[in-house]
Enzyme design. Structure first.
Site, PDB file in Angstrom:
ATOM      1  N   ASP A  85       0.738  -1.309  -0.046  1.00 50.36           N
ATOM      2  CA  ASP A  85       0.082  -0.063  -0.042  1.00 50.36           C
ATOM      3  C   ASP A  85       0.946   1.377  -0.135  1.00 50.36           C
ATOM      4  O   ASP A  85       1.949   1.369   0.667  1.00 50.36           O
ATOM      5  CB  ASP A  85      -0.809   0.031   1.401  1.00 50.36           C
ATOM      6  CG  ASP A  85      -1.718   1.148   1.386  1.00 50.36           C
ATOM      7  OD1 ASP A  85      -2.734   1.129   0.473  1.00 50.36           O
ATOM      8  OD2 ASP A  85      -1.798   1.980   2.186  1.00 50.36           O
TER       9      ASP A  85
ATOM     10  N   GLU B 254       0.761  -0.349  -5.203  1.00 49.70           N
ATOM     11  CA  GLU B 254      -0.312   0.417  -5.365  1.00 49.70           C
ATOM     12  C   GLU B 254       0.294   1.941  -5.290  1.00 49.70           C
ATOM     13  O   GLU B 254       0.757   2.537  -4.397  1.00 49.70           O
ATOM     14  CB  GLU B 254      -0.972   0.663  -3.678  1.00 49.70           C
ATOM     15  CG  GLU B 254      -2.396   1.463  -4.046  1.00 49.70           C
ATOM     16  CD  GLU B 254      -2.728   2.377  -2.920  1.00 49.70           C
ATOM     17  OE1 GLU B 254      -1.743   2.594  -2.162  1.00 49.70           O
ATOM     18  OE2 GLU B 254      -3.832   3.182  -2.932  1.00 49.70           O
TER      19      GLU B 254
END
Lengths: 566, 423
Positions: free
Chosen positions: A224, A266
């Site tokens: 992330d 991401e």
């Protein structure tokens, strides 16, 4: 995007012969995957506490296998104060008690693997919860051994000009800590302090976390908020070279100790900027193609292929072992960061007229409501998703056309319980409805009594049955996952047509993006004498000859043809 | 549709690919290789700056250019648009080039443009001339926007004029059309204008496209159709206009044949629309206030006066068949006056024009010859105007112009009498 020379686009250059990759190379499984994204909390509750758990999820693996997906991406399931849907992790090596135990997770993992379904977990590497013991120690005193695990400052003026991501809630990237009387850096919410990756101990600690889960058997991580790992004065604090060094280090360790495991980035950036995260095949295996997603929605609303063509022409080639990850909807808002102001205004006007549908720079809606429950448009977009270059991700519930609840806070409106049947709590939980972690969707159009798995399983013509069929078709041909793409440019701009090609396998995709019937003439001279075979009905179409190939398509209709030379 | 098969197959095929559009821009061309590229660029910029969401097509209707006009248009059409960092539209800007005939005719070009507008169900259209060298992106927007956003059906341009520019329009066409059709469109004859898809469809139904009267100047006819149908008309101040050498305009004889001849023909073919129309009404006018700018008097007009005097003399039998005796006598009388004292009064000018119009209606002689006979009289009026206003302020000239308009309206019953007279 930087003003560097434009790298070769994935569509402007002849594609390399990928036949070498056609070998049944298990290590490249992610290239052929169809990923299903879910949060364990939302899927199935086995113990009647109103919250989905791993035991419940395990009971639904047959459903996912039947759907045809072959990888699951799990949203964060770690212990957390849950102030950001689990992206505020308080313990990296355990399972949130609401979702079960570590043993439950291991059982789930074995059950998934037994069905040839791989499991990708979320690894929030950029920051922790402020409740994480690392941060608690770090803030306890300036002399603490973990003080340097986070980014501290005596002033809130360092890294001036760095953009604030959550503009709706955050005023600054610095937050005041009254305990240690200094500021800490956070790119996301104030309760999510950024880890200090300049500290080797942090890197080592995060590797130990990854190792923990890899040893258990997870197949990959979605990392992330990767672009924000490192901060430097005078920069945007995004995509810095040092960040790539860290990624390369993680990748090297994984390749050495855990071959076949996958890293997914991401990085909500332009494709040319994301390209660097693939490195020379030595950083991420996959990365999301964020700008493509809103442009697929835009193209259908505009009834014009231009947005899709433009962004794919700007998409650089990536190493053979890498892959883009593409998606329509996910657990977050439909992000509109990677569009122009004009495009964003258009998307808001067309897809989020009600201000309640908007959050941050995006739209918090699910696929079916955005398409006004128009089955043809849902199918067209799903068809695009499954036929474009990249590994597709299907967000849980979209395969049955689930609705959303824009009146729930944050992005919770797209995180409501999975609708299994028309019975008690939609078959999600035996708890009292008031105890559910989130209210069910219960309106007459999208409510669980109208939209649910059981009822759609019983109809061969349901969206669920159609989705199964189209995934099955995709899975049967590696050309979809590994083939090159060549856009045809018919003069009718309402039609998006392209040929996917892998060795001798050729597939022609023709999409009518408009709400009206269209005629299109395709220049298929390269495929003269080939016979188009419609892939769903397996019907033969007229052989390609000297003249432009004429097709007519109904509103939002699309064709997938195998081109065979017999 | 006027004819069943005037659209070329290739043109139709290209239209099919475009599909329904919101905006259509037609660029009629004939040997405009030196300017067509810039025109297309400016039109596209106008669209990118003002209509980023709309479905748009740009048509180049060519009259058989011998130069590379079409090739340049097509080459530029293939040019890639800027990426997301630059100015761009959300949708594809469609570009079509087609040859409508082997010889140039603005009327036939317009026929194909309105046919395309009808087939593509365009909401707002405009015609843009490639001879205008100072076209700006805002012109394109200003001609389209009142149609697209305000629901107007015809939008004429208003150009910035100096005191002695556009006299044919200011001293004849505007005041006369205003009195006849009741609509205060100042630039009835123009190179750029906007119109609605609805008006395009109505025009397409008319079987006029091969009429000589609209071969060169179809725009006033289109405006008259809008007025006749009771559609909403307006005008937009665009600023000054300059044209390339190719568009420097015809000489005065051709100009009068093309405009006045066309105007008389419009009167003839639209009688029901104007005969009972009351006095004129203002129309929607957009943009900044337009006013005349001051500049010097044109060079000596002595030759103009000489041509007036000789024309009146040489054309005496023809003028006698066109004009009432009294009017003819008055004109002959002023033609004999001293150059320094010469004055062609507004009242006489209006009466003259109305008698010409009525004679055109009755076809007392070949209509083309009739219109040409007006040329020397216009020269006389022009000379008088220039002498009278050599030192007038722009405001005074505007006031004089308004008085002339009112004179045209005052004498309209006289026109009706002449028009409907049995002999």
């Amino acid at each position: 995007m930087q003003d560097s020379p434009t790298p070769p686009s994935i569509v402007s250059q002849p594609q390399p012969d990928n036949s070498a990759l056609l070998l049944q190379d298990e290590n490249l499984w992610y290239k052929d995957a169809v990923i299903y994204q879910l949060h364990v909390r939302t899927f199935c509750d086995s113990n009647g506490d109103g919250i989905g758990d791993f035991r419940g999820l395990t009971t639904k693996l047959d459903y996912l296998q039947e759907l045809g997906i072959n990888a699951i991406w799990l949203l964060p399931f770690y212990p957390s104060p849950l102030r950001d849907d689990g992206y505020d992790i308080a313990d990296y090596t355990s399972v949130h008690p609401s979702y079960g135990s570590l043993e439950d997770f291991k059982d789930f993992l074995v059950a998934a693997h037994n069905r040839r379904i791989r499991v990708i977990t979320e690894m929030v590497v950029n920051h922790t919860s402020d409740q994480h013991p690392w941060f608690q120690e770090s803030r306890s005193s300036r002399e603490n051994a973990k003080r340097d695990w986070y980014v501290w400052s005596d002033t809130d003026t360092r890294y001036q000009g760095v953009r604030i991501i959550f503009v709706d809630t955050e005023m600054s990237n610095w937050a005041w800590d009254p305990i240690s009387k200094s500021y800490y850096w956070h790119r996301f919410f104030g309760h999510q302090p950024d880890l200090n990756y300049d500290n080797p101990a942090v890197r080592e600690a995060m590797w130990q976390v990854m190792k923990f889960w890899l040893d258990i058997g997870v197949d990959g991580f979605r990392l992330d908020a990767v672009p924000y790992l490192i901060e430097r004065d005078g920069t945007s604090c995004e995509n810095l070279p040092e960040t790539h060094e860290i990624v390369r280090d993680f990748r090297k360790r994984i390749d050495q100790a855990y071959p076949g495991k996958m890293l997914l980035a991401e990085a909500n950036q332009w494709p040319a900027d994301v390209r660097s995260y693939f490195g020379n095949g030595d950083e991420f295996h996959m990365a999301f193609h964020f700008p493509l997603m809103p442009r697929m929605f835009m193209a259908v609303k505009l009834e014009d292929r231009k947005p899709i063509i433009e962004i794919l022409e700007q998409t650089p080639q990536i190493p053979d072992t890498c892959q883009w990850c593409i998606f329509l909807r996910n657990h977050d808002e439909l992000t509109l960061e990677m569009v122009t102001d004009i495009e964003r205004d258009y998307m808001y006007d067309e897809y989020a007229v009600d201000k309640a549908m908007r959050i941050n720079l995006g739209i918090r809606r699910r696929l079916a409501p955005m398409m006004e429950n128009d089955r043809r448009r849902v199918e067209l977009l799903t068809g695009l998703l499954l036929s474009m270059p990249g590994t597709p991700i299907i967000y849980y519930g979209d395969e049955i056309g689930m609705g959303d609840n824009i009146y729930l806070g944050d992005r919770n409106g797209v995180r409501t319980p999975m609708q299994w049947n028309g019975g008690w709590n939609a078959g999600f939980s035996s708890a009292d409805p008031e105890r559910l972690y989130s209210p069910l969707i219960s309106n007459p159009v999208y409510g669980y009594q109208a939209i649910n798995v059981d009822s759609q399983r019983r109809s061969a013509h349901s969206l669920l049955s159609w989705t199964k069929s189209v995934i099955q078709t995709r899975n049967a041909f590696k050309v979809f996952s590994r083939g090159s793409i060549e856009f045809l440019n018919p003069s009718n701009h309402r039609v998006l047509a392209y040929v996917r090609r892998l060795g001798e396998e050729k597939v022609l995709i023709v999409n009518n993006l408009s709400n009206s019937a269209q005629a299109v003439e395709l220049n298929l001279q390269m495929y003269k004498r080939h016979i188009p075979i419609e892939m769903f009905g397996r019907n033969l179409f007229p052989r390609i000859g000297d003249l432009p190939y004429l097709l007519t398509l109904g509103p939002y209709q699309f064709y997938w043809f195998r081109l065979r030379r017999i | 549709m006027a004819e069943e098969s005037f659209l070329a197959d290739d043109f139709l095929r290209q239209l099919m690919s475009v599909g329904e559009v919101d905006l259509l821009i037609g660029i009629p061309s004939y040997n405009n290789a030196s300017t067509i590229g810039q025109t297309l660029q400016t039109v596209e910029d106008g669209l990118r700056q003002n209509f980023v969401r709309e479905r748009v097509v740009i048509l180049n209707m060519d009259g058989g250019s011998g130069d590379e006009t079409r090739q340049i248009f097509e080459r530029r059409s293939e040019r890639r648009e800027p990426n997301h960092k630059g100015l761009t539209t959300l949708r594809t800007i469609h570009r079509i080039s087609c040859q409508y005939d082997r010889s140039p005719s603005q009327g036939l070009a317009l026929r194909d443009i309105v046919a395309a507008a009808d087939l593509l169900r365009a909401r707002a259209c405009s015609v843009i001339s490639p001879v205008t060298t100072n076209l700006t992106p805002s012109w394109v927007a200003n001609l389209l926007r009142p149609v697209y956003r305000e629901g107007l059906d015809f939008v004429a341009p208003l150009y910035a004029r100096s005191r002695f520019q556009g006299l044919l329009a200011r001293d004849l066409l505007y005041p006369m059309s205003r009195a006849i059709f009741g609509n205060r469109i100042r630039e009835l004859y123009c190179d750029e204008w906007g119109f609605s898809g609805r008006l395009a469809s109505q025009c397409l139904e008319q079987d006029v496209w091969h009429e000589e009267a609209i071969r060169a100047r179809p725009e006033a006819w289109m405006a008259v159709k809008a007025m006749a149908a009771g559609l909403k008309c307006g005008q937009y101040f665009l600023g000054p206009k300059t044209a390339s050498a190719a568009g420097s305009g015809p000489d005065i004889v051709d100009a009068i044949r093309q405009t006045v001849g066309n105007f008389f023909w419009c009167m003839e073919t639209n009688q029901p629309a104007w005969m009972n129309r009351p006095n004129s009404q203002p129309i929607a006018t957009f943009g900044p206030e337009h006013e005349l700018s001051s500049d010097g008097l044109p060079q000596s007009q002595d030759k103009t006066f000489d041509l007036f005097r000789s024309g009146v003399n040489e054309l005496e039998p023809i003028l006698a068949s066109i004009l009432a005796k009294e009017t003819h006598a008055q004109i002959k009388a002023i033609s004999l006056t001293d150059r320094a004292k010469f004055h062609f009064a507004g009242e006489l000018w209006v009466k003259t024009l109305y008698e010409f119009a009525a004679s055109y209606h009755r076809a007392v002689l070949n209509r083309d010859h009739l219109v040409q006979a007006l040329v020397p009289l216009y020269r006389g009026r022009l000379y008088s105007f220039l002498q009278e206003h050599a030192n007038s302020s722009p405001e005074a000239m505007e006031a004089q112009s308004e008085m002339l308009c009112q004179e045209f309206e005052r004498q309209k019953p006289y026109l009706l009498d002449r028009w409907t007279a049995k002999t």
